[in-house]
Design an enzyme around this catalytic site. Structure first.
Site, PDB file in Angstrom:
ATOM      1  N   GLY A 150       0.801  -1.232  -0.231  1.00 29.82           N
ATOM      2  CA  GLY A 150      -0.025  -0.005  -0.145  1.00 29.82           C
ATOM      3  C   GLY A 150       0.766   1.247  -0.034  1.00 29.82           C
ATOM      4  O   GLY A 150       0.459   2.337  -0.597  1.00 29.82           O
ATOM      5  N   GLU A 204      11.963  -4.192 -10.201  1.00 33.57           N
ATOM      6  CA  GLU A 204      11.584  -5.446 -10.471  1.00 33.57           C
ATOM      7  C   GLU A 204      10.182  -5.931 -10.673  1.00 33.57           C
ATOM      8  O   GLU A 204       9.945  -6.351 -12.005  1.00 33.57           O
ATOM      9  CB  GLU A 204      12.068  -6.334  -8.866  1.00 33.57           C
ATOM     10  CG  GLU A 204      11.771  -7.985  -9.252  1.00 33.57           C
ATOM     11  CD  GLU A 204      12.014  -8.738  -8.141  1.00 33.57           C
ATOM     12  OE1 GLU A 204      12.467 -10.020  -8.181  1.00 33.57           O
ATOM     13  OE2 GLU A 204      12.027  -8.156  -6.898  1.00 33.57           O
TER      14      GLU A 204
END
Length: 302
Positions: free
Chosen positions: A98, A120
């Site tokens: 979040g 990534e």
């Protein structure tokens, strides 16, 4: 894979990662073709030619969606502290959770400019930052003009945005996560979330005792890359407390990890730790100084 292009290639779509490495070492190669897979521009090793494929399965499978985590008020407070370390021209890596989603939204509403992306996992926050014009990748030292990633996860809206988007570059994980490559990106800001930090500033992002919660992923790769990047910074973010299943509030900054807890980032690699209480830099500090600093950003009740 996405449907074959005019040159006879199948694109790996959302997950480049180690896909080609697996195909290089396999006895047989089978591709499942779905029109629901976005064509994700490379990069490198993001596609395979039909001549290297043994079997083709045509099945328009529905692609799993992963809606972004909804940031809490504490996530937004942590994101605001993290924002203090981002300036024009920085290249940003965001982990999952979040808080990174909150940070992406906050950045899109600031006056920051010429940001870059190298990560990534690519999620909704990158779409938000690029759509706002804040992230154009024009100041990057590596892959200028492109946001680099090795896999993507999010909603259908994200997948449609990825499709044939030439502003993005899908690379294999050996390239994206290589700390030697990351160290050559000036002003790399790596932002990841953790589960616990102890008084030595060891970081756990994988387990609570013997209970496995996550894999180690590329967190340490990016921590090390940002550590050696000129002007780079690694930010480890976590709420200072959590509430257990019995309703008891517990500190995420602990005297020592319980037996079985995995150390994801060793203390000598830790740069900056951020909680909703503030942030502290630990690079080069002695053990006692680190302990004083980590206590200063713990919840006052602990």
């Amino acid at each position: 894979v996405a449907p074959m292009d005019k040159d006879g290639y199948f694109n790996f779509g959302l997950s480049n990662g180690i896909t080609m490495a697996l195909m290089d070492t396999s006895k047989k190669t089978v591709v499942e073709v779905s029109k629901n897979i976005p064509y994700c521009c490379g990069g490198s090793r993001e596609r395979i030619h039909i001549s290297d494929v043994n079997y083709i399965i045509e099945e328009d499978s529905v692609v799993a969606e992963m809606p972004p985590a909804v940031p809490s008020d504490i996530d937004r407070q942590i994101a605001a502290h993290a924002l203090e370390h981002i300036r024009d021209g920085c290249t940003i890596q965001l982990g999952i959770g979040g808080m990174p989603n909150a940070l992406g939204q906050i950045i899109s509403e600031t006056d920051l400019k010429d940001l870059g992306g190298h990560t990534e996992m690519l999620g909704e926050s990158y779409m938000t930052m690029m759509a706002s014009g804040k992230m154009n990748n024009l100041k990057k030292m590596l892959d200028r003009g492109k946001t680099v990633y090795t896999f993507a996860a999010g909603t259908r809206k994200l997948y449609d945005w990825l499709d044939h988007n030439a502003a993005l570059a899908s690379y294999n994980v050996e390239y994206v996560n290589n700390p030697l490559n990351l160290a050559h990106i000036d002003n790399l800001i790596s932002i990841n979330q953790a589960l616990e930090v102890d008084l030595y500033t060891q970081v756990s992002a994988e387990s609570s005792g013997f209970k496995q919660i996550s894999g180690n992923g590329g967190m340490l790769d990016f921590v090390m890359g940002a550590f050696y990047s000129k002007g780079g910074r690694s930010l480890i973010c976590l709420p200072s407390t959590h509430t257990d299943k019995n309703g008891n509030r517990k500190s995420r900054i602990v005297p020592a990890f319980q037996t079985g807890t995995i150390t994801t980032v060793p203390r000598q690699c830790v740069n900056i730790i951020v909680t909703e209480q503030g942030w502290a830099s630990f690079k080069g500090d002695s053990t006692w100084v680190k302990t004083d600093k980590i206590i200063s950003i713990a919840h006052p009740d602990f």
